[in-house]
Scaffold this motif. Structure first.
Motif, mmCIF file in Angstrom:
data_model
loop_
_atom_site.group_PDB
_atom_site.id
_atom_site.type_symbol
_atom_site.label_atom_id
_atom_site.label_comp_id
_atom_site.label_asym_id
_atom_site.label_seq_id
_atom_site.Cartn_x
_atom_site.Cartn_y
_atom_site.Cartn_z
ATOM 1 N N LYS A 158 0.846 -1.188 0.000
ATOM 2 C CA LYS A 158 0.000 0.000 0.000
ATOM 3 C C LYS A 158 0.886 1.245 0.000
ATOM 4 O O LYS A 158 2.035 1.190 0.416
ATOM 5 C CB LYS A 158 -0.912 0.012 1.237
ATOM 6 N N PRO A 159 0.347 2.371 -0.440
ATOM 7 C CA PRO A 159 -0.976 2.583 -1.018
ATOM 8 C C PRO A 159 -1.038 2.043 -2.445
ATOM 9 O O PRO A 159 -0.021 1.806 -3.084
ATOM 10 C CB PRO A 159 -1.117 4.110 -1.000
ATOM 11 N N TYR A 160 -2.266 1.843 -2.928
ATOM 12 C CA TYR A 160 -2.470 1.335 -4.282
ATOM 13 C C TYR A 160 -2.503 2.499 -5.270
ATOM 14 O O TYR A 160 -2.784 3.643 -4.896
ATOM 15 C CB TYR A 160 -3.806 0.580 -4.363
ATOM 16 N N ILE A 161 -2.216 2.205 -6.527
ATOM 17 C CA ILE A 161 -2.347 3.212 -7.573
ATOM 18 C C ILE A 161 -3.676 2.974 -8.287
ATOM 19 O O ILE A 161 -3.925 1.874 -8.780
ATOM 20 C CB ILE A 161 -1.194 3.144 -8.588
ATOM 21 N N LEU A 162 -4.524 3.981 -8.320
ATOM 22 C CA LEU A 162 -5.826 3.873 -8.961
ATOM 23 C C LEU A 162 -5.832 4.635 -10.287
ATOM 24 O O LEU A 162 -5.602 5.852 -10.315
ATOM 25 C CB LEU A 162 -6.919 4.437 -8.042
ATOM 26 N N PHE A 163 -6.089 3.901 -11.363
ATOM 27 C CA PHE A 163 -6.240 4.503 -12.685
ATOM 28 C C PHE A 163 -7.736 4.557 -13.001
ATOM 29 O O PHE A 163 -8.399 3.521 -13.014
ATOM 30 C CB PHE A 163 -5.529 3.670 -13.755
ATOM 31 N N THR A 164 -8.249 5.743 -13.245
ATOM 32 C CA THR A 164 -9.652 5.890 -13.627
ATOM 33 C C THR A 164 -9.720 6.333 -15.083
ATOM 34 O O THR A 164 -9.101 7.332 -15.465
ATOM 35 C CB THR A 164 -10.366 6.936 -12.744
ATOM 36 N N LYS A 165 -10.459 5.587 -15.896
ATOM 37 C CA LYS A 165 -10.600 5.924 -17.309
ATOM 38 C C LYS A 165 -11.693 6.985 -17.490
ATOM 39 O O LYS A 165 -12.493 7.246 -16.587
ATOM 40 C CB LYS A 165 -10.973 4.675 -18.108
ATOM 41 N N LEU A 166 -11.728 7.558 -18.672
ATOM 42 C CA LEU A 166 -12.749 8.563 -18.975
ATOM 43 C C LEU A 166 -14.158 7.989 -18.903
ATOM 44 O O LEU A 166 -15.121 8.705 -18.608
ATOM 45 C CB LEU A 166 -12.501 9.154 -20.367
ATOM 46 N N ASP A 167 -14.283 6.673 -19.175
ATOM 47 C CA ASP A 167 -15.614 6.051 -19.116
ATOM 48 C C ASP A 167 -16.008 5.644 -17.700
ATOM 49 O O ASP A 167 -17.064 5.055 -17.472
ATOM 50 C CB ASP A 167 -15.697 4.844 -20.059
ATOM 51 N N GLY A 168 -15.138 5.930 -16.723
ATOM 52 C CA GLY A 168 -15.455 5.667 -15.319
ATOM 53 C C GLY A 168 -14.925 4.354 -14.774
ATOM 54 O O GLY A 168 -14.950 4.131 -13.554
ATOM 55 N N THR A 169 -14.464 3.451 -15.635
ATOM 56 C CA THR A 169 -13.934 2.176 -15.147
ATOM 57 C C THR A 169 -12.601 2.395 -14.428
ATOM 58 O O THR A 169 -11.852 3.320 -14.764
ATOM 59 C CB THR A 169 -13.750 1.170 -16.303
ATOM 60 N N LYS A 170 -12.346 1.519 -13.454
ATOM 61 C CA LYS A 170 -11.187 1.717 -12.576
ATOM 62 C C LYS A 170 -10.250 0.509 -12.583
ATOM 63 O O LYS A 170 -10.699 -0.637 -12.670
ATOM 64 C CB LYS A 170 -11.652 1.992 -11.142
ATOM 65 N N GLU A 215 7.869 -5.506 -6.619
ATOM 66 C CA GLU A 215 9.256 -5.150 -6.335
ATOM 67 C C GLU A 215 9.443 -3.651 -6.120
ATOM 68 O O GLU A 215 10.125 -3.235 -5.191
ATOM 69 C CB GLU A 215 10.161 -5.640 -7.474
ATOM 70 N N LYS A 216 8.841 -2.837 -6.980
ATOM 71 C CA LYS A 216 9.005 -1.395 -6.871
ATOM 72 C C LYS A 216 8.015 -0.795 -5.872
ATOM 73 O O LYS A 216 6.985 -1.373 -5.563
ATOM 74 C CB LYS A 216 8.798 -0.730 -8.232
ATOM 75 N N SER A 217 8.336 0.417 -5.414
ATOM 76 C CA SER A 217 7.432 1.165 -4.550
ATOM 77 C C SER A 217 6.306 1.759 -5.394
ATOM 78 O O SER A 217 6.561 2.338 -6.463
ATOM 79 C CB SER A 217 8.196 2.286 -3.843
ATOM 80 N N ASN A 218 5.074 1.617 -4.932
ATOM 81 C CA ASN A 218 3.945 2.204 -5.654
ATOM 82 C C ASN A 218 4.052 3.729 -5.714
ATOM 83 O O ASN A 218 3.734 4.343 -6.733
ATOM 84 C CB ASN A 218 2.623 1.802 -5.000
ATOM 85 N N LYS A 219 4.515 4.331 -4.641
ATOM 86 C CA LYS A 219 4.693 5.783 -4.638
ATOM 87 C C LYS A 219 5.785 6.195 -5.620
ATOM 88 O O LYS A 219 5.686 7.234 -6.292
ATOM 89 C CB LYS A 219 5.046 6.263 -3.233
ATOM 90 N N GLY A 220 6.818 5.366 -5.723
ATOM 91 C CA GLY A 220 7.892 5.646 -6.670
ATOM 92 C C GLY A 220 7.397 5.567 -8.105
ATOM 93 O O GLY A 220 7.776 6.371 -8.961
ATOM 94 N N ILE A 221 6.522 4.569 -8.370
ATOM 95 C CA ILE A 221 5.948 4.421 -9.708
ATOM 96 C C ILE A 221 5.088 5.631 -10.050
ATOM 97 O O ILE A 221 5.146 6.159 -11.169
ATOM 98 C CB ILE A 221 5.115 3.134 -9.806
ATOM 99 N N LEU A 222 4.296 6.109 -9.087
ATOM 100 C CA LEU A 222 3.452 7.272 -9.324
ATOM 101 C C LEU A 222 4.302 8.503 -9.629
ATOM 102 O O LEU A 222 3.961 9.301 -10.512
ATOM 103 C CB LEU A 222 2.564 7.539 -8.111
ATOM 104 N N LYS A 223 5.422 8.640 -8.947
ATOM 105 C CA LYS A 223 6.322 9.771 -9.202
ATOM 106 C C LYS A 223 6.868 9.716 -10.624
ATOM 107 O O LYS A 223 6.945 10.739 -11.315
ATOM 108 C CB LYS A 223 7.471 9.751 -8.187
ATOM 109 N N GLU A 224 7.224 8.505 -11.085
ATOM 110 C CA GLU A 224 7.716 8.342 -12.447
ATOM 111 C C GLU A 224 6.615 8.651 -13.461
ATOM 112 O O GLU A 224 6.871 9.246 -14.516
ATOM 113 C CB GLU A 224 8.231 6.915 -12.652
ATOM 114 N N LEU A 225 5.393 8.230 -13.146
ATOM 115 C CA LEU A 225 4.261 8.513 -14.023
ATOM 116 C C LEU A 225 4.062 10.021 -14.193
ATOM 117 O O LEU A 225 3.823 10.514 -15.304
ATOM 118 C CB LEU A 225 2.981 7.884 -13.464
ATOM 119 N N LYS A 226 4.159 10.751 -13.110
ATOM 120 C CA LYS A 226 3.978 12.200 -13.159
ATOM 121 C C LYS A 226 5.032 12.856 -14.038
ATOM 122 O O LYS A 226 4.756 13.863 -14.705
ATOM 123 C CB LYS A 226 4.031 12.784 -11.746
ATOM 124 N N ASN A 227 6.227 12.290 -14.041
ATOM 125 C CA ASN A 227 7.311 12.852 -14.838
ATOM 126 C C ASN A 227 7.174 12.562 -16.324
ATOM 127 O O ASN A 227 7.663 13.325 -17.165
ATOM 128 C CB ASN A 227 8.665 12.317 -14.350
#
Length: 235
Positions: free
Chosen positions: A196-208, A215-227
Motif C-alpha cells: 500500500k498505497p495502491y495506484i488507482l487509474f480511472t478511465k474517462l468512461d469511469g472504469t477503474k 518489487e518497486k514502490s507504488n509511490k515511486g511508480i506514481l512519481k515516475e508517471l507524473k514525470n
C-alpha cells in the motif's frame, strides 16, 4: 471444502455405491464382482475424513504464516491426495493396469500439471510500463491505456469493499482480474502484492484499475508517471 470432503466419506456406502461411487457406477456386473467393496468403503471413508481434517488444519495454519503459500496448498493438496488415493485403492479394483485406474491417474496428473501452470502464470508479476503516450500493464489481465483514455491517476490507501470475483485469479495477496464491489461496481485489480498505497487509474468512461507492484514502490511508480505522462488528473 473440509466439510465437503468429510461428508463424501459418509455418503457412499455399500448399498448406494452402484449409484454414487464414481467409476464403480459405470462398471458392468462382472466388473463389480472383482471389486472388494467391503474393504474399499472403510478405506474410502477414512481417507476422506483424514483429507477433510488435514485440509482444514494445514490450510488455516499456512494462512497464518503466509497467505500465498496457503493459496497454493488449497489448490494443490486435494489433487495430490486423490492421486495417492487412486494409486492406493487400485488393490481393491484390480490393480494399476486396469483401464479405469489408468484413466483416473492420468486425469489427476493432468489436472495437477494444469494447476501448477496456472499458479506459475498467475504469480508472475504484472509489470507496468509507460511513456508519454500510454500506460501498459503486462501479463495476466493486462491492457494498454492510451493517455487520452485516462481521466486520473491517484493514490488510494484502501481497496473498495470487494464482494466477489467475477473473472480473475485470486490466491492469497495476489488478485488479478475483474471483481465486483459491495455497491455493485465492477473494478479491475492488478495486485502483485499487498503493498500500500495502491495506484488507482480511472478511465474517462469511469472504469477503474487498481495496481500494486511487487518489487518497486507504488509511490515511486506514481512519481515516475507524473514525470512522463502529461496528465492534469494526478492526486
Amino acid at each position: 471444502m473440509s466439510l465437503t470432503f468429510i461428508t463424501i466419506g459418509f455418503i457412499v456406502t455399500e448399498n448406494n455405491a452402484e449409484y454414487l461411487l464414481s467409476g464403480y457406477n459405470t462398471m458392468s456386473k462382472e466388473e463389480r464382482k472383482k471389486v472388494d467393496l467391503k474393504s474399499f468403503i472403510p478405506f474410502f471413508r477414512k481417507f476422506h475424513i483424514v483429507l477433510g481434517v488435514s485440509f482444514l488444519i494445514l490450510g488455516y495454519g499456512l494462512n497464518v504464516i503466509n497467505k500465498n503459500v496457503a493459496g497454493i496448498f488449497l489448490g494443490v493438496y486435494p489433487i495430490l491426495a486423490y492421486i495417492y488415493f487412486a494409486i492406493t485403492t487400485s488393490i481393491f479394483t484390480g490393480g494399476l493396469k486396469t483401464k479405469s485406474n489408468k484413466i483416473g491417474i492420468f486425469t489427476l496428473a493432468g489436472a495437477f500439471i494444469f494447476v501448477i501452470g496456472l499458479l506459475t502464470y498467475g504469480f508472475k508479476e504484472n509489470k507496468i510500463l509507460f511513456d508519454s503516450q500510454k500506460v501498459e500493464f503486462k501479463g495476466t489481465y493486462g491492457e494498454i491505456l492510451q493517455t487520452d483514455q485516462i481521466k486520473s491517476i491517484e493514490i488510494e490507501n484502501e481497496l473498495p469493499n470487494i464482494s466477489l470475483k467475477t473473472n480473475g485469479f485470486a490466491i492469497g495477496e495476489i488478485r488479478k482480474g475483474y471483481f465486483k464491489t459491495k455497491n455493485g461496481e465492477v473494478v479491475k485489480l492488478i495486485l502483485n502484492s499487498e503493498q500500500k498505497p495502491y495506484i488507482l487509474f480511472t478511465k474517462l468512461d469511469g472504469t477503474k484499475i487498481y495496481y500494486s507492484a511487487k518489487e518497486k514502490s507504488n509511490k515511486g511508480i506514481l512519481k515516475e508517471l507524473k514525470n512522463k505522462l502529461p496528465l492534469s488528473g494526478y492526486n
